[in-house]
Motif scaffolding. Structure first.
Motif, short mmCIF file in Angstrom:
data_model
loop_
_atom_site.label_atom_id
_atom_site.label_comp_id
_atom_site.label_asym_id
_atom_site.label_seq_id
_atom_site.Cartn_x
_atom_site.Cartn_y
_atom_site.Cartn_z
N ILE A 106 69.44 68.81 17.57
CA ILE A 106 68.91 67.53 18.02
C ILE A 106 67.75 67.11 17.11
N ASP A 107 66.87 68.09 16.83
CA ASP A 107 65.72 67.79 15.97
C ASP A 107 66.15 67.34 14.57
N GLU A 108 67.28 67.90 14.11
CA GLU A 108 67.76 67.52 12.78
C GLU A 108 68.57 66.23 12.80
N GLY A 109 68.68 65.63 13.99
CA GLY A 109 69.40 64.36 14.08
C GLY A 109 70.91 64.51 14.02
N LEU A 110 71.42 65.69 14.37
CA LEU A 110 72.86 65.92 14.25
C LEU A 110 73.65 65.44 15.47
N GLU A 111 72.97 64.99 16.49
CA GLU A 111 73.63 64.43 17.67
C GLU A 111 74.76 65.33 18.19
N PRO A 112 74.43 66.57 18.56
CA PRO A 112 75.49 67.49 18.98
C PRO A 112 76.13 67.08 20.30
N ASP A 113 77.42 67.35 20.41
CA ASP A 113 78.10 67.25 21.70
C ASP A 113 77.76 68.50 22.51
N PRO A 114 78.05 68.48 23.82
CA PRO A 114 77.66 69.63 24.64
C PRO A 114 78.33 70.94 24.21
N VAL A 115 77.63 72.02 24.43
CA VAL A 115 78.20 73.36 24.21
C VAL A 115 78.23 74.06 25.57
N SER A 116 79.36 74.68 25.89
CA SER A 116 79.44 75.41 27.15
C SER A 116 79.18 76.89 26.92
N VAL A 117 78.50 77.49 27.90
CA VAL A 117 78.26 78.94 27.87
C VAL A 117 78.95 79.56 29.08
N ASN A 118 79.28 80.83 28.95
CA ASN A 118 79.90 81.53 30.06
C ASN A 118 78.85 82.12 30.98
N VAL A 119 79.09 82.01 32.27
CA VAL A 119 78.21 82.62 33.27
C VAL A 119 79.04 83.70 33.96
N SER A 120 78.60 84.93 33.84
CA SER A 120 79.40 86.01 34.42
C SER A 120 79.32 85.96 35.94
N ARG A 121 80.33 86.55 36.53
CA ARG A 121 80.41 86.59 37.98
C ARG A 121 79.14 87.19 38.59
N ALA A 122 78.63 88.25 37.96
CA ALA A 122 77.42 88.90 38.49
C ALA A 122 76.25 87.92 38.56
N ASN A 123 76.13 87.07 37.55
CA ASN A 123 75.02 86.14 37.53
C ASN A 123 75.12 85.08 38.62
N MET A 124 76.33 84.81 39.08
CA MET A 124 76.47 83.85 40.16
C MET A 124 75.83 84.37 41.44
N TYR A 125 75.70 85.70 41.52
CA TYR A 125 75.08 86.31 42.70
C TYR A 125 73.59 86.56 42.48
N ASN A 126 73.10 86.20 41.29
CA ASN A 126 71.69 86.40 40.99
C ASN A 126 70.88 85.27 41.64
N PRO A 127 69.99 85.62 42.55
CA PRO A 127 69.22 84.57 43.25
C PRO A 127 68.33 83.77 42.29
N ASN A 128 68.10 84.32 41.07
CA ASN A 128 67.26 83.62 40.10
C ASN A 128 68.03 82.71 39.17
N LEU A 129 69.36 82.65 39.34
CA LEU A 129 70.19 81.94 38.35
C LEU A 129 69.70 80.52 38.08
N VAL A 130 69.51 79.75 39.13
CA VAL A 130 69.16 78.34 38.96
C VAL A 130 67.81 78.22 38.27
N PHE A 131 66.87 79.06 38.71
CA PHE A 131 65.53 79.06 38.11
C PHE A 131 65.58 79.44 36.63
N MET A 132 66.39 80.47 36.31
CA MET A 132 66.47 80.92 34.91
C MET A 132 67.00 79.80 34.01
N LEU A 133 68.03 79.13 34.48
CA LEU A 133 68.63 78.08 33.66
C LEU A 133 67.69 76.88 33.52
N LYS A 134 67.04 76.55 34.63
CA LYS A 134 66.09 75.44 34.61
C LYS A 134 64.95 75.75 33.64
#
Ligand code: C2E
Ligand code: MG
Ligand code: MG
Ligand code: MG
Length: 292
Positions: A106-134
């Motif tokens: 973004i800083d280089e002005g390349l206007e990137p499209d979104p990139v998706s990352v994988n969230v493992s099943r274990a992390n879905m049960y992590n109570p901190n997930l939303v906070f970590m991503l935020k």
């Protein structure tokens, strides 16, 4: 020395089990060091708009570049990390590195499209997930639309109520949620009814290879139509041939990801593609402002 002790300890297992355990033990011995030494690399596999053949963003996939063993594919170590909890740290590492790349582009002005990352099943049960991503978005001052989240279908089964709530919280922050591996074995139409995902990533097993009775192709066509009715975007994974690509276009599928278009590549190669697109934009005299 240590390995021999370990072998003796598990000596009463049969040989192939022993080998498997030794491999897993080796992976775990090296894992934290690998994280500290940044041996894990972000590879990116482009997603393609089928009709126009344009690249639209990418999926981040981990590769372990081991100093002695060379490149190790995730199929080897992710299951081990999943069974002992280390996967949480790997996920975070991948998210952090992906956010950093997006920030730089973004800083280089390349206007990137979104990139998706994988969230493992274990992390879905992590109570901190939303906070970590935020917190990661804050750390890189990154709008949520740049980082999309792939949640594997199997994670939706055990505790659907918890998942519904998590998905909603993540969507409120602005994340686009993809259901990964859709149709690979666990999903039910009920999941789709209740869980508010934005995108279905359809498992490659429905692509068939032309030697069957066409049943998987017809199921795939139905999934694409159903998704349209539900206002869901569909990405079909694992497209390897022109025939498969043409079939998908024929049934009105919009997005694909697969070796036919591009293999997962080191992030620098993907960055080179972005830079090329940028040059094209300037040559054409038009800016694509639809994704920023
Ligand atoms: P996935 O998330 O479903 O990723 C798609 C997999 O399909 C990738 O395998 C990709 O290389 C492969 N693929 C893409 N196009 C084709 C094709 O045309 N033909 C074939 N045969 N395969 C194709 P990969 O990179 O080996 O990853 C395997 C799985 O490991 C991923 O499946 C995902 O579940 C997991 N994984 C990979 N990276 C990460 C990560 O950073 N975090 C977590 N939690 N899991 C990851
Ligand atoms: Mg995925
Ligand atoms: Mg997938
Ligand atoms: Mg898959």
């Amino acid at each position: 020395q240590c390995k021999h002790k370990f072998m003796a300890y598990i000596g009463y297992y049969n040989e192939s089990m022993t080998k498997q355990l030794v491999i897993e033990q080796e992976i775990m011995n090296d894992a934290q060091k690998a994280l500290d030494n940044e041996e894990f690399e972000v590879y990116l596999q482009p997603k393609t708009i089928i009709h126009t053949e344009e690249c639209y963003g990418a999926e981040a996939l981990v590769r372990w570049i081991h100093p002695e063993k060379g490149m190790i594919s995730p199929g080897k170590f992710i299951p081990v990390f999943e069974s002992n909890g280390f996967i949480g740290r790997l996920d975070y590492y991948m998210w952090d590195h992906t956010c950093k790349l997006l920030r730089n582009w973004i800083d280089e002005g390349l206007e990137p499209d979104p990139v998706s990352v994988n969230v493992s099943r274990a992390n879905m049960y992590n109570p901190n997930l939303v906070f970590m991503l935020k917190s990661l978005l804050d750390k890189y001052d990154l709008p949520a639309r740049f980082l999309q989240l792939e949640l594997t279908e199997s994670a939706f089964m055990d505790e659907p109520d918890m998942m519904i709530q998590k998905v909603q919280e993540l969507q409120e922050i602005g994340f686009v949620i993809l259901m990964d591996d859709f149709g690979s074995g666990y999903s039910s139409l009920n999941t789709l009814k209740d869980i508010p995902v934005d995108v279905l990533k359809v498992d490659m097993k429905f692509l068939g290879n032309g030697d069957g009775d066409g049943k998987s192709e017809r199921i795939l066509a139905s999934v694409v139509r159903m998704a349209a009715w539900l206002n869901l975007v569909v990405i079909v994974e694992g497209v390897e041939t022109k025939e498969q690509r043409d079939f998908l276009e024929g049934i009105g599928c919009e997005y694909a990801q697969g070796f036919y278009y591009a293999r997962p590549m080191p992030w620098r190669e993907y960055e080179a593609i972005l830079k090329n697109m940028e040059i094209r934009h300037h040559v054409d005299g038009k800016q694509s402002d639809d994704n920023i």
